[in-house]
Structure formats: C-alpha cells, structure tokens
Write an enzyme that holds these catalytic residues in place. Structure first.
Site, mmCIF file in Angstrom:
data_model
loop_
_atom_site.group_PDB
_atom_site.id
_atom_site.type_symbol
_atom_site.label_atom_id
_atom_site.label_comp_id
_atom_site.label_asym_id
_atom_site.label_seq_id
_atom_site.Cartn_x
_atom_site.Cartn_y
_atom_site.Cartn_z
ATOM 1 N N LYS A 175 0.848 -1.205 0.000
ATOM 2 C CA LYS A 175 0.000 0.000 0.000
ATOM 3 C C LYS A 175 0.882 1.253 0.000
ATOM 4 O O LYS A 175 2.097 1.167 0.244
ATOM 5 C CB LYS A 175 -0.912 -0.019 1.228
ATOM 6 C CG LYS A 175 -0.183 0.016 2.562
ATOM 7 C CD LYS A 175 -1.132 -0.269 3.716
ATOM 8 C CE LYS A 175 -0.370 -0.385 5.025
ATOM 9 N NZ LYS A 175 -1.252 -0.850 6.110
ATOM 10 N N ARG A 213 -10.795 -0.515 15.029
ATOM 11 C CA ARG A 213 -10.672 0.275 13.817
ATOM 12 C C ARG A 213 -11.658 -0.328 12.813
ATOM 13 O O ARG A 213 -12.774 0.113 12.717
ATOM 14 C CB ARG A 213 -9.212 0.242 13.339
ATOM 15 C CG ARG A 213 -8.698 1.560 12.858
ATOM 16 C CD ARG A 213 -7.207 1.551 12.622
ATOM 17 N NE ARG A 213 -6.712 0.351 11.937
ATOM 18 C CZ ARG A 213 -5.487 0.226 11.470
ATOM 19 N NH1 ARG A 213 -4.615 1.207 11.608
ATOM 20 N NH2 ARG A 213 -5.088 -0.878 10.864
ATOM 21 N N TYR A 249 15.544 29.603 8.760
ATOM 22 C CA TYR A 249 14.314 30.280 9.177
ATOM 23 C C TYR A 249 14.118 30.174 10.692
ATOM 24 O O TYR A 249 14.351 29.132 11.298
ATOM 25 C CB TYR A 249 13.107 29.618 8.521
ATOM 26 C CG TYR A 249 12.963 29.909 7.044
ATOM 27 C CD1 TYR A 249 12.845 31.218 6.572
ATOM 28 C CD2 TYR A 249 12.930 28.870 6.125
ATOM 29 C CE1 TYR A 249 12.703 31.479 5.217
ATOM 30 C CE2 TYR A 249 12.782 29.114 4.767
ATOM 31 C CZ TYR A 249 12.669 30.422 4.317
ATOM 32 O OH TYR A 249 12.525 30.666 2.985
ATOM 33 N N MET A 271 12.119 24.089 2.762
ATOM 34 C CA MET A 271 11.467 23.310 1.718
ATOM 35 C C MET A 271 12.463 22.512 0.878
ATOM 36 O O MET A 271 12.258 21.333 0.587
ATOM 37 C CB MET A 271 10.619 24.222 0.820
ATOM 38 C CG MET A 271 9.831 23.449 -0.220
ATOM 39 S SD MET A 271 8.927 24.495 -1.353
ATOM 40 C CE MET A 271 7.441 24.817 -0.458
#
Ligand SMILES: *Cc1c(COP(=O)(O)O)cnc(C)c1O
Length: 355
Positions: A22, A117, A242, A290
């Site tokens: 998956k 679940r 940053y 990024m």
C-alpha cells in the site's frame, strides 16, 4: 526487498506471505515493490487503482484489498481483475449481495478483536460469515484480524493475547485460512502466524518497534542521499535558517544540503537529528526548509561542496532519524516526494550504499 521478504518467511515458515505494498509500496514505487516481492504469495494494498496497475504490470498471484470496497462500483472492478477484498462491515456485505458475481470471488472477513478500527465484533462475526456464505459466487472466506500492539506483547491496555483469544474463540470451527500478523506480530510472535502473514514495514527494512532492524538482519530498501551545495562559516552568536532556531556557540562551518521537506524529509526534525556527510555522522542544525537543510560540519574539516550526504539508509537507520523527529520510519518512507529521483539498484549492480 528480496532478502527482507526471505527473513519474514523464515520466521513464519509455514505461513504464506502477503507482501503489503500500500501507499506506493511504502514510498518505494509500486512496480519496484512488485518486482522486489516476486516471491510473495500475494500482494496486499488499499488502493484499487494501484491494484489494477499491478494486474496491468503482470502480477498474477492474489491481490488482497486490505480495506475492501469503498464504492459499489468497486465490486465489479474487483471481479474483473480478480481482487480479494477484505470485508469489514455490513455495508460491504450489502454491496456484494446487490451485485451479481460473474466469477467466483475469495473474500477475507475481518474481525475487530480489540483494535476498534475495522471489522466485525467477535459476537457478530459468525452472523457475518453466514451471510457471506449465502452469496452465490463467494467461493472462499478467509478469516483475519489485526493487532493493536503486536510490538509490545504485554501491553497493559490491549495485549496481543487478549485479541488472539477473542479471535480464536469467535472463529472456532469456521473453515478458512487465518491471517493475523503484520510485521511486528510475524517476527515477534511467529507461533501465532496462522496461514498467512501480512508483513509491510520489515520488507522495506524498517522496524515495527523502532529498534529491531539489526536484530533480525533486515536491510534498508531505500537509501535517501543528496549532497552539499553550499558551505557557510559562521561566528559565535550567528544563527542558521528560518526562525534562527540554531545559534552557534562558537565559530563553525555549516553545510547546506539539497534536501528539504518538499522531498519528504520531516520539517519537524530538530537540531541534533543524525545525518551522514562523507559517511561521517553529524547533526542537522536549525529548521529544515522546503528545499534545503543545514548540517554541522564540525566533525568534517574536509567536507566541501559536492560532498555526499546520506539522510537515511543502511548506514543510518531510518528509525533513528524518525525517532529524532518524533515520528516512525513508516511515515518517512511514505512521504518520499515525487520530485526525488529514484535510482534502482539490484544486487548484481553492487552494494546499494555505493557512495
Ligand atoms: C499495513 C497493513 C499491514 C502491514 O503492517 P506493517 O506494520 O507495515 O507490517 C498488515 N495488515 C494490514 C491489514 C495492513 O493494513
């Protein structure tokens, strides 16, 4: 991938293996998952589009849809492409009842044995089984469940044995193959493997509990590498990146790595997260941006622009990076971004860590 699958099979030698692919084979690429797990007895995944792709790519063995159908129209696709859906709720049984099954279908009935679940409660399991059995075209019903805490057998809230007992009691006497174990359960409690194991993370060389890769001899399928594209010399009191989260306490060299959160590296990896430059272990400093991140070059006086960087791989387990960033290897693998160039190496190309 091949050797990790062999290890999974070695621990549960009498069980068949459904290799879980998956989420784009946990970020490794669906096709590479299919090729790497050619020896698996089945592939398991969630996404019907990807399942159809596996058939297009030539996978002929079983394909198990781990969450079954999402829409009534999925039933037709599953019949056409010979998928085996997991059936976990009444709505899915209704979808089957209202479709004419043109060819025989195998399904897997899921019990909610305590994870809460997906699945039928133990007390409703037999009724669901009986209802499925009545549907013309259903040729075989497998029985499955999923453990909440297979990586911690003595879990104080929901121990494996409690779920196991509920599953065994509620399925006693029912025909059909049993499938219980994800990676953690298959490796750590092979005695409960049943007829099928469903390993995922270990096939990619990640650890279900964050620490057992070495112990079981698993190898990283994925190595994420980049290089230094800049170097800055900063003085005591100067900051990096940053938010100026990292402030140098003495003059130092900082390397700028061409990799950031747009590549799938976790933005929340704090200063101190391990990383390799020229194969030498050092640390991330400051906030990951990024497209870039900064590393401490203090242990690497000879590092230069172009020096190779390993973000994770055999030489730096993804679990260690994940732990430093407050997550798990699973999430890092799955998050590998589209823009990252993928090079596929096979054993005959030489070791994957060819730096
Ligand atoms: C994802 C998944 C697995 C594999 O889990 P791992 O922890 O990666 O081994 C097994 N079974 C089901 C139903 C799953 O959804």
């Amino acid at each position: 991938m091949q050797s990790n699958l062999a290890i999974a099979k070695k621990y549960a030698p009498h069980a068949k293996a459904c290799a879980v692919v998956k989420a784009n084979a946990y970020g490794h690429g669906l096709k590479y998952g299919m090729l790497g797990f050619a020896e698996a007895d089945a592939l398991g995944l969630i996404e019907l589009e990807a399942a159809a792709q596996l058939r297009d790519l030539g996978w002929q063995k079983p394909i198990i849809l781990l969450e079954g159908f999402f829409e009534p129209s999925d039933v037709q696709l599953a019949i056409q492409r010979n998928f085996e859906p997991v059936i976990h709720c009444t709505e899915q049984i209704e979808m089957l009842e209202s479709t004419r099954l043109e060819s025989p279908m195998k399904v897997h009935l899921k019990m909610n044995s305590g994870m809460n679940r997906l699945g039928f409660k133990p007390e409703n399991f037999r009724a669901a089984h009986a209802r499925l059995k009545k549907i013309a075209g259903i040729k075989e019903i497998g029985l499955m469940t999923h453990f909440a805490n297979a990586d911690e057998r003595q879990h104080p809230v929901m121990p494996v044995d409690e779920q196991l007992n509920r599953f065994q009691f509620a399925s006693r006497g029912l025909p059909g193959e049993r499938s219980l174990c994800n990676s953690a359960a298959g490796l750590m409690h092979p005695e409960i493997a049943g007829d099928w194991i469903r390993p995922g993370i270990i096939l990619y060389g990640g650890s279900p509990d964050g620490s057992s890769v070495k112990k079981f001899g698993l190898r990283s399928a994925m190595t994420l590498t980049s290089k230094l594209i800049g170097i800055q010399e900063i003085c005591k009191g100067e900051s990096v990146g940053y938010g100026s989260l990292f402030v140098a306490d003495s003059s130092m060299k900082v390397g700028i790595v061409a990799c950031g959160y747009a590549d799938g590296y976790p933005r929340h990896a704090p200063t101190g997260t391990p990383i390799l430059v020229n194969g030498v272990r050092t640390r991330v400093v400051g906030r990951v941006s990024m497209d870039m991140m900064a590393v401490d070059l203090s242990p690497l006086p000879v590092a230069q622009v172009d020096s190779p960087v390993t973000l994770w791989g055999d030489a730096l387990p993804i679990d260690e990076v994940a732990q430093a960033a407050g997550t798990i290897g699973y999430e890092l693998m799955c998050a590998l971004a589209q823009r990252v160039r993928v090079e596929v190496r096979t054993e005959s190309d030489g070791p994957a860590q060819a730096e």
